[in-house]
Design a protein around this motif. Sequence first.
Motif, PDB file in Angstrom:
ATOM      1  N   ILE A 103      -2.031  -4.800  -0.638  1.00 44.94           N
ATOM      2  CA  ILE A 103      -1.358  -2.965  -0.997  1.00 44.94           C
ATOM      3  C   ILE A 103      -0.205  -2.715  -0.954  1.00 44.94           C
ATOM      4  O   ILE A 103       0.211  -1.332  -0.444  1.00 44.94           O
ATOM      5  N   PRO A 104       0.603  -3.589  -1.645  1.00 36.17           N
ATOM      6  CA  PRO A 104       2.057  -2.627  -0.845  1.00 36.17           C
ATOM      7  C   PRO A 104       2.498  -2.167  -2.130  1.00 36.17           C
ATOM      8  O   PRO A 104       1.681  -2.047  -3.422  1.00 36.17           O
ATOM      9  N   GLY A 105       3.468  -1.305  -1.797  1.00 34.77           N
ATOM     10  CA  GLY A 105       4.260  -0.474  -3.108  1.00 34.77           C
ATOM     11  C   GLY A 105       4.608   1.043  -3.268  1.00 34.77           C
ATOM     12  O   GLY A 105       4.755   2.273  -3.391  1.00 34.77           O
ATOM     13  N   TRP A 106       5.471   1.247  -1.870  1.00 34.94           N
ATOM     14  CA  TRP A 106       6.397   1.448  -1.503  1.00 34.94           C
ATOM     15  C   TRP A 106       7.855   1.608  -2.152  1.00 34.94           C
ATOM     16  O   TRP A 106       8.490   0.006  -2.029  1.00 34.94           O
ATOM     17  N   TYR A 107       8.269   2.389  -2.873  1.00 34.82           N
ATOM     18  CA  TYR A 107       9.495   2.330  -3.653  1.00 34.82           C
ATOM     19  C   TYR A 107      10.432   3.346  -3.919  1.00 34.82           C
ATOM     20  O   TYR A 107       9.313   4.413  -4.011  1.00 34.82           O
ATOM     21  N   VAL A 108      11.348   3.452  -3.390  1.00 36.38           N
ATOM     22  CA  VAL A 108      12.592   4.314  -3.245  1.00 36.38           C
ATOM     23  C   VAL A 108      11.182   5.856  -2.468  1.00 36.38           C
ATOM     24  O   VAL A 108      11.970   6.599  -2.307  1.00 36.38           O
ATOM     25  N   GLY A 109      11.100   5.092  -1.643  1.00 38.85           N
ATOM     26  CA  GLY A 109      10.410   5.950  -0.366  1.00 38.85           C
ATOM     27  C   GLY A 109       8.831   7.067  -0.618  1.00 38.85           C
ATOM     28  O   GLY A 109       8.966   7.677   0.039  1.00 38.85           O
ATOM     29  N   LEU A 110       9.023   6.564  -2.117  1.00 37.20           N
ATOM     30  CA  LEU A 110       7.099   6.934  -2.102  1.00 37.20           C
ATOM     31  C   LEU A 110       6.573   5.476  -2.264  1.00 37.20           C
ATOM     32  O   LEU A 110       5.799   4.640  -2.422  1.00 37.20           O
ATOM     33  N   SER A 111       5.012   6.410  -1.537  1.00 42.21           N
ATOM     34  CA  SER A 111       3.939   5.011  -1.829  1.00 42.21           C
ATOM     35  C   SER A 111       3.292   4.999  -3.758  1.00 42.21           C
ATOM     36  O   SER A 111       3.165   6.362  -4.181  1.00 42.21           O
ATOM     37  N   PHE A 112       3.262   3.587  -4.222  1.00 40.90           N
ATOM     38  CA  PHE A 112       2.501   4.018  -5.004  1.00 40.90           C
ATOM     39  C   PHE A 112       1.052   2.959  -5.054  1.00 40.90           C
ATOM     40  O   PHE A 112       1.172   1.595  -5.627  1.00 40.90           O
ATOM     41  N   LEU A 113       0.613   2.741  -4.379  1.00 39.10           N
ATOM     42  CA  LEU A 113      -0.312   2.181  -4.131  1.00 39.10           C
ATOM     43  C   LEU A 113      -1.640   1.476  -4.641  1.00 39.10           C
ATOM     44  O   LEU A 113      -1.917   0.698  -5.106  1.00 39.10           O
ATOM     45  N   LEU A 114      -1.956   3.022  -5.617  1.00 42.89           N
ATOM     46  CA  LEU A 114      -2.662   2.167  -7.085  1.00 42.89           C
ATOM     47  C   LEU A 114      -1.778   1.314  -8.000  1.00 42.89           C
ATOM     48  O   LEU A 114      -3.107   0.688  -8.754  1.00 42.89           O
TER      49      LEU A 114
ATOM     50  N   VAL B 214       3.229 -10.537  -6.081  1.00 43.75           N
ATOM     51  CA  VAL B 214       4.155 -11.350  -7.068  1.00 43.75           C
ATOM     52  C   VAL B 214       4.784  -9.665  -7.973  1.00 43.75           C
ATOM     53  O   VAL B 214       5.669  -9.677  -8.004  1.00 43.75           O
ATOM     54  N   ALA B 215       3.823  -8.712  -8.468  1.00 44.59           N
ATOM     55  CA  ALA B 215       4.510  -7.646  -8.703  1.00 44.59           C
ATOM     56  C   ALA B 215       5.669  -6.624  -7.790  1.00 44.59           C
ATOM     57  O   ALA B 215       6.409  -6.051  -8.359  1.00 44.59           O
ATOM     58  N   HIS B 216       5.040  -6.855  -7.308  1.00 49.99           N
ATOM     59  CA  HIS B 216       5.849  -5.656  -5.781  1.00 49.99           C
ATOM     60  C   HIS B 216       7.087  -7.007  -5.705  1.00 49.99           C
ATOM     61  O   HIS B 216       8.353  -6.376  -5.580  1.00 49.99           O
ATOM     62  N   TRP B 217       7.150  -7.649  -5.647  1.00 55.24           N
ATOM     63  CA  TRP B 217       8.634  -8.940  -5.422  1.00 55.24           C
ATOM     64  C   TRP B 217       9.335  -8.095  -6.619  1.00 55.24           C
ATOM     65  O   TRP B 217      10.715  -8.553  -6.980  1.00 55.24           O
TER      66      TRP B 217
ATOM     67  N   VAL C  95      -5.224 -13.632  -6.914  1.00 58.55           N
ATOM     68  CA  VAL C  95      -5.944 -12.373  -6.854  1.00 58.55           C
ATOM     69  C   VAL C  95      -5.098 -11.773  -5.494  1.00 58.55           C
ATOM     70  O   VAL C  95      -4.508 -10.668  -5.999  1.00 58.55           O
ATOM     71  N   PHE C  96      -5.393 -12.353  -4.738  1.00 56.22           N
ATOM     72  CA  PHE C  96      -4.690 -11.918  -3.311  1.00 56.22           C
ATOM     73  C   PHE C  96      -3.227 -11.909  -3.555  1.00 56.22           C
ATOM     74  O   PHE C  96      -3.101 -11.076  -3.188  1.00 56.22           O
ATOM     75  N   ALA C  97      -2.465 -13.550  -4.406  1.00 52.84           N
ATOM     76  CA  ALA C  97      -1.273 -13.213  -3.992  1.00 52.84           C
ATOM     77  C   ALA C  97       0.149 -11.807  -5.663  1.00 52.84           C
ATOM     78  O   ALA C  97       0.715 -11.952  -5.477  1.00 52.84           O
ATOM     79  N   THR C  98      -1.786 -11.626  -6.610  1.00 44.07           N
ATOM     80  CA  THR C  98      -1.231 -11.368  -7.678  1.00 44.07           C
ATOM     81  C   THR C  98       0.215  -9.403  -7.333  1.00 44.07           C
ATOM     82  O   THR C  98       1.030  -9.437  -7.959  1.00 44.07           O
ATOM     83  N   PRO C  99      -0.521  -8.614  -6.491  1.00 41.37           N
ATOM     84  CA  PRO C  99       0.631  -7.764  -6.058  1.00 41.37           C
ATOM     85  C   PRO C  99       1.642  -8.463  -5.603  1.00 41.37           C
ATOM     86  O   PRO C  99       2.280  -7.055  -5.957  1.00 41.37           O
TER      87      PRO C  99
END
Length: 876
Positions: A544-555, A764-767, A758-762
Amino acid sequence: MRTLWSARLAVLIGLLALLVLPETGMSAVAWGAEQDNCHSLPLKDAKVTTSVRLEHDRQDYTRAETDLVVQVPKAWKPAADLLLNGDTEQYRAAMRCVLRYPDELYPYRDTEWRPWPPKVTVQKKWITVEHRAVTYVDDLRDRDFGTWRISAGRRYWTLTLVHPPALGTAWWQEITVDLGGRAARSMTPVPTKGSDTKVIWTRAKAGGEPPQVEVRIQPPATKAMIARWNEAPWYLVRSGIWLSWETALLPVLLLLVRRLSRAPATSLATPAEDATRRNLLIWAWVWFAGALVFELDDQLPSIAQDYEVFTWWPDYRALIHFGLAVCGGAALCLFGRPRWYAMLAVGVATAYTGFFVGLPGQLGQPEHLWLFTEDVTTIEHLQVTGQFLWLALACVCVAFVWLVGFLSVLQRLRAARHIQVADEPQRGYFPWWGLVLCAVAATAVVALCVWAQHNTFEDQSWLSRADDSYDRWHFVTLYDELVWFPSNWPDWFPGTICWWYGGIFALLSVLSARAAAPGGSPLSPDRPELLVITVYFVLSVAPIPGWYVGLSFLLLSAALVLLTGLFLRVVGERRSVLSRKLENGTPLSEVIRESDRHWLFDSARKYRDLHSQLRRLEQGDQDAKREELEEQLDQLHRWNPDDTAGPHAGERLPDSVDAVELALAWGPRDTWWHNGQRAALLAALFALPATGVSFWADNVRGPLWRDVANSEFGVIGLVDHVITSEFIWAGAGFVLGALWRVLPGRRGPAKAVGLSVVFATPVVAHWIISTAVGQPIGTLALHVALTLLVLTSTGVAMDIDTFRQEGHYWPTKAALLLSIYQLRTASVQLAFFVAQVVALVGVWQQLKGNDPMVLIQPEDQIGRSNAEPPGDDTAP
């Protein structure tokens, strides 16, 4: 007459001036030389080059790296001291002359990280010092690193050369500034050569002072935003977005509990179902309350200071942290309900911590637990009497209470699935030796934290003079950092370990109780179980990656996992083997049972034997024999024709399903739960080498291993990394096995690919997003490759285990696999494995050439120490 005497007096004064002033001038020079501790006159022949490189892209924070090369003549008096051990005062004094300010006897930098100590080499006439320093701009402080300073403003940053005074007359041959692909807003003086993004100042010959280089830049907007999140009121935004994950997850868990209560596995829920569901409900609230409390206890002091509310909070902050931390652990123990002797030990530890918080002066501690370098009497008293150990004991008690509570909670969650009597009291079994282990572990945790803080202090004050003042400064720093332990421990242990493992045990206990219920579905998980598995996969398996510009967007990542998982489920309902229909339109999933296993595997073996005979006849013309074999294969393509009592006996199987595929689709065990357990065990075994690879990538590669010794929970994090990696891959294997009969694909590797997508989808989006905002993706690509390899290997092992009763017919497992998959399919699987290994090696090679980021100082420790360097001298 008076005029004559006046003239004579003036002449006499003039002669005296001619005689005295030269001596006075020489004395002044001699006095200045005595004050020149560096004996810097020979350094006018020294040669200096320096460079600084800014990196914005593919970095979480802007990275600045500087190299300084100084060639000092051997005639310089302290030159030989540069070759001494780094602990000697002569070495430190010489290095202060070359790198810092010689009059600053206690330099301290928490904004600079050194990949290695300065490299010193000897030539014929010179001694060369090579020094590298790195910093990351993660806030708006001025950051000194090497001979440079970055002053970060809200939108513009200033890069300034701050040369050591002893090198003020040296020959600065070349000064290079690489701005990381961005042009400067302004600069002085005019560079000698270069381009708009890389400028160079050179000097053809010695003499004169070094240029006063100052460059003003405008960093990328994303990097400028990251540096502001520690400022008021922006830290409230960061905290609020982080809490959005907990705020969104709580109602999901509550709705899940409600769905489970409305749809028990049987018409009447079993006691184990009720107990596990109730535990999940309580744990959801405990997790949310803990996350909220320990997030607010870090933010409220900042609010109190910035907005002048709760003005008493900052003074009592350390005492409040101790109280909240020990009470949080005690509340966990109340939920876990260990045996009476464990509760007694927890009560004693809690009582001592309460006494320490309420009356610190009775134990010789300073007021409010804060210690300052000016408190010489208090410092010496604590050092002589050893009463600072009372503080260490209070920290050990905090860690002990949390460890006992955590283990007792896991025991309660695990044992709930075996409850046989309604409303049976639940207790967390806790052996007496468990208390001993918890006490030893708590002591080790605190000792390792002190050791890490000692290493950090040594790295940041490595050029300071070691004397009594330094020892007091060192003691105050370690004491104050230990005071912060009850604030750091609840942020790390619950968030990293406690809540994560508690959620795993709670969800798996629910699944186990429902699977063991008399009316539960053995074929595949029903809709409620699928919801639990989905939540389990999101919380415990999927990245569940999701740290962008210092903020958490895990959702965002969680939503992508849910959408991809839903798509895989829809595909599985249409394309899985057991979703195919018999000749009369009945799906295979409604017909097949464990009692059909003997017929399934007998038919599968006959099918493979007949096909083997057909392949041998391909070169001949025995048409009669071929027709006979085809007729036998046609008879095998019917549902259990020997079961005369069965309603579907003799029905023709779907054209796209043969006997081997039907047996593989059923899996090696009788129920979906047991398939999940088997796959989890196999995945855990296959994950052992993968864990070693990820351990290297996340903890050993480049400067990371050295950074472990400076991290407060670095050594403990190594153990946690190994255990967590095994749990993640075992969890992925469990999901693969539990959904074995509903996943699309005819073979195990094909089923594994669907789950790996399913595991790789987030990731890829994070990349994609990280590339857009100029951030790295770290080792996520490696973890995706490793997960695919582990799941594929698990799928193959599940297929082999399905036909385990034939193992004694084959010399090796590989021979059995070739028989199951047939030769052509096996060659495809082998090519698939080779492709995975090639991809894995490619990721590995990429990681070997890229060092990870090392934070100079954790964000929550900025400006927290009351220890100031001794003395009045400060760097300009």
